[in-house]
Design an enzyme around this catalytic site. Sequence first.
Site, PDB file in Angstrom:
ATOM      1  N   LYS A 145      49.573  14.584  14.737  1.00  0.00           N
ATOM      2  CA  LYS A 145      50.163  13.289  15.107  1.00  0.00           C
ATOM      3  C   LYS A 145      51.583  13.228  14.552  1.00  0.00           C
ATOM      4  O   LYS A 145      51.787  13.463  13.353  1.00  0.00           O
ATOM      5  CB  LYS A 145      49.338  12.137  14.542  1.00  0.00           C
ATOM      6  CG  LYS A 145      48.099  11.828  15.350  1.00  0.00           C
ATOM      7  CD  LYS A 145      47.455  10.538  14.877  1.00  0.00           C
ATOM      8  CE  LYS A 145      46.235  10.207  15.728  1.00  0.00           C
ATOM      9  NZ  LYS A 145      45.521   9.021  15.220  1.00  0.00           N
ATOM     10  N   GLU A 187      42.022   8.173   1.403  1.00  0.00           N
ATOM     11  CA  GLU A 187      41.672   8.934   2.617  1.00  0.00           C
ATOM     12  C   GLU A 187      40.535   9.918   2.327  1.00  0.00           C
ATOM     13  O   GLU A 187      39.736  10.220   3.201  1.00  0.00           O
ATOM     14  CB  GLU A 187      42.898   9.674   3.167  1.00  0.00           C
ATOM     15  CG  GLU A 187      44.114   8.781   3.460  1.00  0.00           C
ATOM     16  CD  GLU A 187      44.007   7.985   4.760  1.00  0.00           C
ATOM     17  OE1 GLU A 187      43.051   8.185   5.525  1.00  0.00           O
ATOM     18  OE2 GLU A 187      44.905   7.141   4.993  1.00  0.00           O
ATOM     19  N   GLU A 239      42.370  12.053  20.452  1.00  0.00           N
ATOM     20  CA  GLU A 239      41.781  10.742  20.130  1.00  0.00           C
ATOM     21  C   GLU A 239      41.255  10.008  21.362  1.00  0.00           C
ATOM     22  O   GLU A 239      41.561   8.844  21.585  1.00  0.00           O
ATOM     23  CB  GLU A 239      42.801   9.863  19.375  1.00  0.00           C
ATOM     24  CG  GLU A 239      42.127   8.745  18.608  1.00  0.00           C
ATOM     25  CD  GLU A 239      43.058   8.016  17.644  1.00  0.00           C
ATOM     26  OE1 GLU A 239      43.644   8.681  16.769  1.00  0.00           O
ATOM     27  OE2 GLU A 239      43.195   6.809  17.763  1.00  0.00           O
ATOM     28  N   ARG A 243      37.875  11.018  17.197  1.00  0.00           N
ATOM     29  CA  ARG A 243      39.018  10.980  16.271  1.00  0.00           C
ATOM     30  C   ARG A 243      39.371   9.544  15.870  1.00  0.00           C
ATOM     31  O   ARG A 243      39.938   9.312  14.805  1.00  0.00           O
ATOM     32  CB  ARG A 243      40.230  11.693  16.893  1.00  0.00           C
ATOM     33  CG  ARG A 243      41.379  11.807  15.908  1.00  0.00           C
ATOM     34  CD  ARG A 243      42.430  12.823  16.289  1.00  0.00           C
ATOM     35  NE  ARG A 243      43.488  12.829  15.303  1.00  0.00           N
ATOM     36  CZ  ARG A 243      44.470  13.693  15.262  1.00  0.00           C
ATOM     37  NH1 ARG A 243      44.535  14.657  16.158  1.00  0.00           N
ATOM     38  NH2 ARG A 243      45.395  13.636  14.327  1.00  0.00           N
ATOM     39  N   HIS A 250      41.820   1.334   8.886  1.00  0.00           N
ATOM     40  CA  HIS A 250      43.249   1.356   9.205  1.00  0.00           C
ATOM     41  C   HIS A 250      43.719   0.174  10.043  1.00  0.00           C
ATOM     42  O   HIS A 250      44.895  -0.180  10.000  1.00  0.00           O
ATOM     43  CB  HIS A 250      43.618   2.670   9.906  1.00  0.00           C
ATOM     44  CG  HIS A 250      43.729   3.826   8.952  1.00  0.00           C
ATOM     45  ND1 HIS A 250      42.669   4.273   8.197  1.00  0.00           N
ATOM     46  CD2 HIS A 250      44.788   4.626   8.618  1.00  0.00           C
ATOM     47  CE1 HIS A 250      43.059   5.289   7.443  1.00  0.00           C
ATOM     48  NE2 HIS A 250      44.341   5.527   7.683  1.00  0.00           N
ATOM     49  N   HIS A 254      46.828  -1.552   8.640  1.00  0.00           N
ATOM     50  CA  HIS A 254      48.125  -1.663   9.319  1.00  0.00           C
ATOM     51  C   HIS A 254      48.576  -3.120   9.375  1.00  0.00           C
ATOM     52  O   HIS A 254      49.767  -3.416   9.278  1.00  0.00           O
ATOM     53  CB  HIS A 254      48.049  -1.057  10.726  1.00  0.00           C
ATOM     54  CG  HIS A 254      47.953   0.438  10.718  1.00  0.00           C
ATOM     55  ND1 HIS A 254      47.411   1.163  11.737  1.00  0.00           N
ATOM     56  CD2 HIS A 254      48.332   1.351   9.787  1.00  0.00           C
ATOM     57  CE1 HIS A 254      47.453   2.461  11.447  1.00  0.00           C
ATOM     58  NE2 HIS A 254      48.010   2.592  10.274  1.00  0.00           N
ATOM     59  N   HIS A 268      50.472   2.826   1.656  1.00  0.00           N
ATOM     60  CA  HIS A 268      49.546   2.947   2.787  1.00  0.00           C
ATOM     61  C   HIS A 268      48.097   3.080   2.320  1.00  0.00           C
ATOM     62  O   HIS A 268      47.199   2.374   2.800  1.00  0.00           O
ATOM     63  CB  HIS A 268      49.952   4.149   3.646  1.00  0.00           C
ATOM     64  CG  HIS A 268      49.004   4.418   4.773  1.00  0.00           C
ATOM     65  ND1 HIS A 268      48.809   3.538   5.823  1.00  0.00           N
ATOM     66  CD2 HIS A 268      48.165   5.468   5.012  1.00  0.00           C
ATOM     67  CE1 HIS A 268      47.903   4.040   6.652  1.00  0.00           C
ATOM     68  NE2 HIS A 268      47.508   5.208   6.187  1.00  0.00           N
TER      69      HIS A 268
HETATM   70  N1  GLY Z   1      45.410   9.859  10.488  1.00  0.00           N
HETATM   71  C1  GLY Z   1      44.508   9.712  11.559  1.00  0.00           C
HETATM   72  C2  GLY Z   1      44.538  10.873  12.507  1.00  0.00           C
HETATM   73  O1  GLY Z   1      45.176  11.873  12.227  1.00  0.00           O
HETATM   74  O2  GLY Z   1      43.943  10.796  13.547  1.00  0.00           O
END
Ligand code: GLY
Length: 370
Positions: A145, A187, A239, A243, A250, A254, A268
């Site tokens: 990403k 995480e 995704e 995913r 999140h 966010h 974060h």
């Molecule tokens: N950080 C979430 C992802 O990489 O999908």
Amino acid sequence: MSARERVQIGLGARSYDVHIGDGVIDTLGQEARALGAGKCAIITDAHVAPLWAEQVQRVLHEAGLATELIVLPSGEASKSFAQFQRVCEAVLACGLERRDLVIALGGGVVGDLAGFVAGVLKRGVDFIQIPTTLLAQVDSSVGGKTGINAAGGKNLIGLFHQPRLVLADTATLRSLPVRELRSGFAEVLKYGLIDDPALFAWGAAHGAAALAGDAAVLAQAVAASVRAKARIVAADERESGARALLNLGHTFAHALEASAGYDGRLLHGEAVGCGMALAFDFSAQLGFCQETVALEVKAVLAKSGFGVQPAQLAGGPYDPAALLSAMEQDKKNEGGEITLILARGIGEAFVHKRAPRQALAAFLHGAAQS
Ligand code: GLY
């Protein structure tokens, strides 16, 4: 030197390895050569450059590669169109060719921006991630990403562009302050909460050692997290399904970050820690999981020093209406309805589409007041 580990991200022709361990940066020169590069544009930030840029340049020079160092201001504000343009122009000016490499040396901001630059320059050049924060090693450097922020929200402009290699050198974690370690550790706990109760139990037992900077525990945390992420990314690179589970906590996080204003007061991972507590509380409120499970999750988070209610976080106060409105902008939403990642238990996260708006508004109202 501690043992090194290699985890493959299995994506067919786009597969690559993550090398984890103390000193893996020293292999960069031979790895870059093996990829056929003659020149490397190293993108880093003002905080990381004095710590690691010299070593990275040295190992590349020793392998006969030319380098160009491009330094961003540190902080989330660098994920902007202005910095994106500046970095693109700088990389072009140094004469990088298609076979050459972009190197992302830093935390998530550097990795996201450098990966985006690599993804679009000359319609795509290869890049290597060298993540230097725990958060970047366990999450953002893996999975491809990339992107920058828009006025309307975080990461709204970007693309999937997988690195050719990730060098997660655990020596870079030594200089991190405890808040940065905690932010990354959120995480690690997240992977356990998604689908791996044993990893969550390990995180609960080893949180204090990780936050105290125990090198062996941190290396284990990185390896376990990368293996967990590798499984999910290999199953759903772009995704369209599983995913999305990586977003546990999140959507709330966010919204908290948007309310705090991205000025560095709220990290974060601190927002993700609180977001996961809220996701479990809301799951319990909707009857998806037992109240005792939510309490257990919050106890583990609190023991690692996470705020589990918005009022316990830096960067407030948090207005529930503003939080809801930020959640309405989330990328996972469909047909104007909010999508959340909720849980039926520890290790049993699921995607919940069309979250009940009134119940969510009332929940946020209660959470912001507790
Ligand atoms: N950080 C979430 C992802 O990489 O999908």
